[in-house]
Scaffold this motif. Structure first.
Motif, PDB file in Angstrom:
ATOM      1  N   GLU A  38       3.376   4.678   4.815  1.00 35.28           N
ATOM      2  CA  GLU A  38       4.047   4.988   3.558  1.00 35.28           C
ATOM      3  C   GLU A  38       4.848   6.281   3.662  1.00 35.28           C
ATOM      4  O   GLU A  38       5.992   6.366   3.197  1.00 35.28           O
ATOM      5  CB  GLU A  38       2.995   5.095   2.461  1.00 35.28           C
ATOM      6  CG  GLU A  38       3.503   4.915   1.060  1.00 35.28           C
ATOM      7  CD  GLU A  38       2.348   4.722   0.095  1.00 35.28           C
ATOM      8  OE1 GLU A  38       2.383   3.740  -0.667  1.00 35.28           O
ATOM      9  OE2 GLU A  38       1.405   5.556   0.112  1.00 35.28           O
ATOM     10  N   ARG A  39       4.245   7.308   4.282  1.00 34.34           N
ATOM     11  CA  ARG A  39       4.948   8.594   4.432  1.00 34.34           C
ATOM     12  C   ARG A  39       6.217   8.453   5.256  1.00 34.34           C
ATOM     13  O   ARG A  39       7.180   9.202   5.074  1.00 34.34           O
ATOM     14  CB  ARG A  39       4.020   9.629   5.077  1.00 34.34           C
ATOM     15  CG  ARG A  39       3.071  10.304   4.101  1.00 34.34           C
ATOM     16  CD  ARG A  39       2.403  11.510   4.738  1.00 34.34           C
ATOM     17  NE  ARG A  39       1.498  11.129   5.806  1.00 34.34           N
ATOM     18  CZ  ARG A  39       0.216  10.819   5.635  1.00 34.34           C
ATOM     19  NH1 ARG A  39      -0.316  10.855   4.425  1.00 34.34           N
ATOM     20  NH2 ARG A  39      -0.540  10.482   6.653  1.00 34.34           N
TER      21      ARG A  39
ATOM     22  N   MET B 286      -8.510  -4.239   8.610  1.00 32.89           N
ATOM     23  CA  MET B 286      -8.203  -3.427   9.793  1.00 32.89           C
ATOM     24  C   MET B 286      -7.184  -4.123  10.685  1.00 32.89           C
ATOM     25  O   MET B 286      -6.252  -3.490  11.202  1.00 32.89           O
ATOM     26  CB  MET B 286      -9.486  -3.099  10.551  1.00 32.89           C
ATOM     27  CG  MET B 286     -10.428  -2.204   9.761  1.00 32.89           C
ATOM     28  SD  MET B 286     -12.014  -1.870  10.571  1.00 32.89           S
ATOM     29  CE  MET B 286     -11.512  -0.605  11.740  1.00 32.89           C
ATOM     30  N   GLN B 287      -7.335  -5.437  10.863  1.00 32.86           N
ATOM     31  CA  GLN B 287      -6.369  -6.141  11.708  1.00 32.86           C
ATOM     32  C   GLN B 287      -5.018  -6.242  11.027  1.00 32.86           C
ATOM     33  O   GLN B 287      -3.973  -6.155  11.686  1.00 32.86           O
ATOM     34  CB  GLN B 287      -6.898  -7.525  12.072  1.00 32.86           C
ATOM     35  CG  GLN B 287      -6.058  -8.248  13.121  1.00 32.86           C
ATOM     36  CD  GLN B 287      -5.989  -7.505  14.449  1.00 32.86           C
ATOM     37  OE1 GLN B 287      -6.915  -6.783  14.817  1.00 32.86           O
ATOM     38  NE2 GLN B 287      -4.890  -7.673  15.178  1.00 32.86           N
ATOM     39  N   LEU B 288      -5.009  -6.410   9.716  1.00 32.73           N
ATOM     40  CA  LEU B 288      -3.740  -6.407   8.987  1.00 32.73           C
ATOM     41  C   LEU B 288      -3.061  -5.049   9.138  1.00 32.73           C
ATOM     42  O   LEU B 288      -1.828  -4.973   9.289  1.00 32.73           O
ATOM     43  CB  LEU B 288      -3.976  -6.726   7.511  1.00 32.73           C
ATOM     44  CG  LEU B 288      -2.749  -6.730   6.601  1.00 32.73           C
ATOM     45  CD1 LEU B 288      -1.693  -7.717   7.085  1.00 32.73           C
ATOM     46  CD2 LEU B 288      -3.156  -7.045   5.154  1.00 32.73           C
ATOM     47  N   THR B 289      -3.834  -3.981   9.130  1.00 35.21           N
ATOM     48  CA  THR B 289      -3.280  -2.651   9.377  1.00 35.21           C
ATOM     49  C   THR B 289      -2.631  -2.589  10.751  1.00 35.21           C
ATOM     50  O   THR B 289      -1.528  -2.045  10.918  1.00 35.21           O
ATOM     51  CB  THR B 289      -4.384  -1.579   9.252  1.00 35.21           C
ATOM     52  OG1 THR B 289      -4.943  -1.639   7.933  1.00 35.21           O
ATOM     53  CG2 THR B 289      -3.834  -0.188   9.508  1.00 35.21           C
ATOM     54  N   ASN B 290      -3.299  -3.144  11.757  1.00 34.09           N
ATOM     55  CA  ASN B 290      -2.709  -3.212  13.101  1.00 34.09           C
ATOM     56  C   ASN B 290      -1.388  -3.970  13.079  1.00 34.09           C
ATOM     57  O   ASN B 290      -0.400  -3.552  13.704  1.00 34.09           O
ATOM     58  CB  ASN B 290      -3.665  -3.912  14.076  1.00 34.09           C
ATOM     59  CG  ASN B 290      -4.832  -3.062  14.492  1.00 34.09           C
ATOM     60  OD1 ASN B 290      -4.796  -1.839  14.387  1.00 34.09           O
ATOM     61  ND2 ASN B 290      -5.889  -3.688  14.969  1.00 34.09           N
TER      62      ASN B 290
ATOM     63  N   SER C  62      -7.930   3.114   7.182  1.00 34.32           N
ATOM     64  CA  SER C  62      -7.114   2.896   5.994  1.00 34.32           C
ATOM     65  C   SER C  62      -6.043   3.969   5.837  1.00 34.32           C
ATOM     66  O   SER C  62      -5.002   3.731   5.212  1.00 34.32           O
ATOM     67  CB  SER C  62      -7.997   2.847   4.745  1.00 34.32           C
ATOM     68  OG  SER C  62      -8.625   4.089   4.504  1.00 34.32           O
ATOM     69  N   ARG C  63      -6.262   5.146   6.442  1.00 41.08           N
ATOM     70  CA  ARG C  63      -5.272   6.215   6.328  1.00 41.08           C
ATOM     71  C   ARG C  63      -4.040   5.961   7.193  1.00 41.08           C
ATOM     72  O   ARG C  63      -3.015   6.620   7.015  1.00 41.08           O
ATOM     73  CB  ARG C  63      -5.892   7.561   6.707  1.00 41.08           C
ATOM     74  CG  ARG C  63      -6.940   8.090   5.732  1.00 41.08           C
ATOM     75  CD  ARG C  63      -6.543   7.906   4.276  1.00 41.08           C
ATOM     76  NE  ARG C  63      -7.383   8.622   3.335  1.00 41.08           N
ATOM     77  CZ  ARG C  63      -8.537   8.187   2.851  1.00 41.08           C
ATOM     78  NH1 ARG C  63      -9.035   7.004   3.242  1.00 41.08           N
ATOM     79  NH2 ARG C  63      -9.216   8.897   1.972  1.00 41.08           N
ATOM     80  N   ILE C  64      -4.109   5.000   8.097  1.00 44.16           N
ATOM     81  CA  ILE C  64      -2.904   4.591   8.820  1.00 44.16           C
ATOM     82  C   ILE C  64      -1.871   4.060   7.831  1.00 44.16           C
ATOM     83  O   ILE C  64      -0.665   4.273   7.985  1.00 44.16           O
ATOM     84  CB  ILE C  64      -3.245   3.533   9.891  1.00 44.16           C
ATOM     85  CG1 ILE C  64      -4.130   4.149  10.989  1.00 44.16           C
ATOM     86  CG2 ILE C  64      -1.970   2.943  10.502  1.00 44.16           C
ATOM     87  CD1 ILE C  64      -4.658   3.141  11.986  1.00 44.16           C
TER      88      ILE C  64
ATOM     89  N   VAL D 259      -3.256   8.685  12.546  1.00 43.76           N
ATOM     90  CA  VAL D 259      -4.017   9.664  11.774  1.00 43.76           C
ATOM     91  C   VAL D 259      -4.303  10.821  12.733  1.00 43.76           C
ATOM     92  O   VAL D 259      -5.091  10.686  13.651  1.00 43.76           O
ATOM     93  CB  VAL D 259      -5.336   9.068  11.244  1.00 43.76           C
ATOM     94  CG1 VAL D 259      -6.092  10.109  10.403  1.00 43.76           C
ATOM     95  CG2 VAL D 259      -5.074   7.809  10.428  1.00 43.76           C
ATOM     96  N   PRO D 260      -3.632  11.967  12.558  1.00 39.53           N
ATOM     97  CA  PRO D 260      -3.805  13.074  13.502  1.00 39.53           C
ATOM     98  C   PRO D 260      -5.234  13.600  13.515  1.00 39.53           C
ATOM     99  O   PRO D 260      -5.998  13.407  12.566  1.00 39.53           O
ATOM    100  CB  PRO D 260      -2.820  14.136  12.992  1.00 39.53           C
ATOM    101  CG  PRO D 260      -2.524  13.756  11.590  1.00 39.53           C
ATOM    102  CD  PRO D 260      -2.684  12.280  11.478  1.00 39.53           C
ATOM    103  N   GLY D 261      -5.577  14.290  14.617  1.00 36.62           N
ATOM    104  CA  GLY D 261      -6.940  14.756  14.801  1.00 36.62           C
ATOM    105  C   GLY D 261      -7.452  15.637  13.681  1.00 36.62           C
ATOM    106  O   GLY D 261      -8.596  15.499  13.237  1.00 36.62           O
ATOM    107  N   TRP D 262      -6.600  16.540  13.187  1.00 34.72           N
ATOM    108  CA  TRP D 262      -7.049  17.433  12.120  1.00 34.72           C
ATOM    109  C   TRP D 262      -7.380  16.658  10.859  1.00 34.72           C
ATOM    110  O   TRP D 262      -8.319  16.991  10.120  1.00 34.72           O
ATOM    111  CB  TRP D 262      -5.984  18.495  11.820  1.00 34.72           C
ATOM    112  CG  TRP D 262      -4.701  17.964  11.236  1.00 34.72           C
ATOM    113  CD1 TRP D 262      -3.577  17.587  11.908  1.00 34.72           C
ATOM    114  CD2 TRP D 262      -4.438  17.705   9.841  1.00 34.72           C
ATOM    115  NE1 TRP D 262      -2.614  17.120  11.028  1.00 34.72           N
ATOM    116  CE2 TRP D 262      -3.120  17.192   9.750  1.00 34.72           C
ATOM    117  CE3 TRP D 262      -5.180  17.874   8.675  1.00 34.72           C
ATOM    118  CZ2 TRP D 262      -2.534  16.833   8.552  1.00 34.72           C
ATOM    119  CZ3 TRP D 262      -4.600  17.513   7.454  1.00 34.72           C
ATOM    120  CH2 TRP D 262      -3.286  17.001   7.413  1.00 34.72           C
TER     121      TRP D 262
END
Length: 324
Positions: free
Chosen positions: A284-285, A192-196, A277-279, A297-300
């Motif tokens: 990537e996108r 999680m911190q690596l994602t940040n 993880s979806r961040i 990661v949007p609300g929907w």
């Protein structure tokens, strides 16, 4: 790779070092000043408000916990949030204030005058949270005041452990478990911190900080000019692909630990894992361009992920090598 005697898991050297820290090896606790001060509903409401104001994703995930554990985890968040805010304040007294906050947060200092500290002291005592974990969190934040960057990933992983895995390890005490989930909590915190770190490259650069491992930047031909100019070229994309692959492997390595948690906490932890993880997917996108716009990661999409999180939480098998 070494194997951990408790779990039978094969460990990278940096994982073994962090597991020893998680188990409090070499930590000498100072004398505690008596029982925790009384905490009232207003103290816990203050922690709830801090959590809601600063992290909508975390606040939403904790809604999935039973009331008592939800209150305790949000109190933990508030304790950590105040410590983090002290780091971000101006002035040369920050380290002294941070260490005073940490002393109070481990039971070495007084907590009577602050609602967050009162709520945290009651929570720490109720769930038998060992003092070395908040102490390690505060030590990592204090080190970051003198930020010097990281030569390699093991050094970055130790920082990630201090500011994130310690929080997961304390959360595990609140949620409850059978077996030993420490290794999995470590992996999840580092992931999680690596994602940040990967998401916030541009913001950190603006604040005079670079958290990316220097040896890996050099290996892929990435320099600080990439960060200064927001340059997204083949070297940068290859570097980020490598980092995202590592983060995803850490999330995957953390997931089996869900099966060791008490059932009433599995969904909240799985939801946090899946959402965070979806961040990486959004990075990537964006073609690995973290300089123009912040990956989210949007609300929907958060709502759409909850059924998957629920399915994975309640079908989670025990981790290999762990008796339950």
């Amino acid at each position: 790779m070494d194997a951990d005697s408790r779990t039978g898991q094969k460990l990278a050297p940096w994982e073994g070092e962090l597991l020893a820290l998680a188990r409090g090896e070499g930590f000498a606790s100072a004398h505690r000043n008596g029982a925790a001060p009384a905490a009232g509903p207003g103290d816990f409401a203050c922690c709830d408000a801090i959590t809601k104001a600063h992290s909508r994703t975390f606040y939403a995930a904790t809604r999935l916990l039973p009331a008592a554990k939800r209150r305790a985890v949000r109190t933990l968040y508030a304790f950590c949030r105040v410590a983090d805010d002290i780091v971000d304040e101006p002035g040369e007294e920050r380290e002294a204030r941070l260490r005073a906050w940490g002393a109070a947060g481990t039971g070495e200092g007084g907590a009577d005058g602050d609602p967050v500290l009162r709520a945290w002291a009651a929570t720490r005592e109720a769930y038998a949270i060992p003092p070395h974990l908040p102490a390690q969190l505060v030590e990592a934040l204090a080190d970051d005041l003198r930020h010097r960057g990281f030569d390699d990933f093991p050094a970055l992983a130790r920082y990630c452990y201090g500011v994130a895995s310690t929080v997961g390890l304390m959360s595990m005490r609140i949620i409850g478990s059978r077996g030993d989930p420490a290794l999995y909590a470590i992996r999840l915190g580092v992931a999680m911190q690596l994602t940040n770190v990967l998401r916030d490259v541009a913001e950190d650069w603006q604040n005079g900080r670079v958290y990316l491992p220097r040896d890996e930047m050099a290996r892929f031909g990435v320099t600080e000019r990439h960060l200064e100019e927001g340059r997204v070229d083949e070297q940068w994309r290859s570097f980020m692909q490598f980092q995202l692959a590592r983060a995803r492997a850490l999330y995957a390595g953390a997931r089996p630990g869900v099966g060791l948690l008490n059932r009433d906490g599995r969904l909240a932890v799985t939801a946090a894992l899946e959402l965070y993880s979806r961040i990486l997917d959004d990075i990537e996108r964006r073609g690995y361009d973290v300089f123009r716009g912040r990956a989210t990661v949007p609300g929907w999409r958060r709502a759409a992920l909850l059924p998957l999180a629920a399915w994975r939480a309640f079908r989670a098998p025990a981790a290999a090598g762990e008796g339950v």
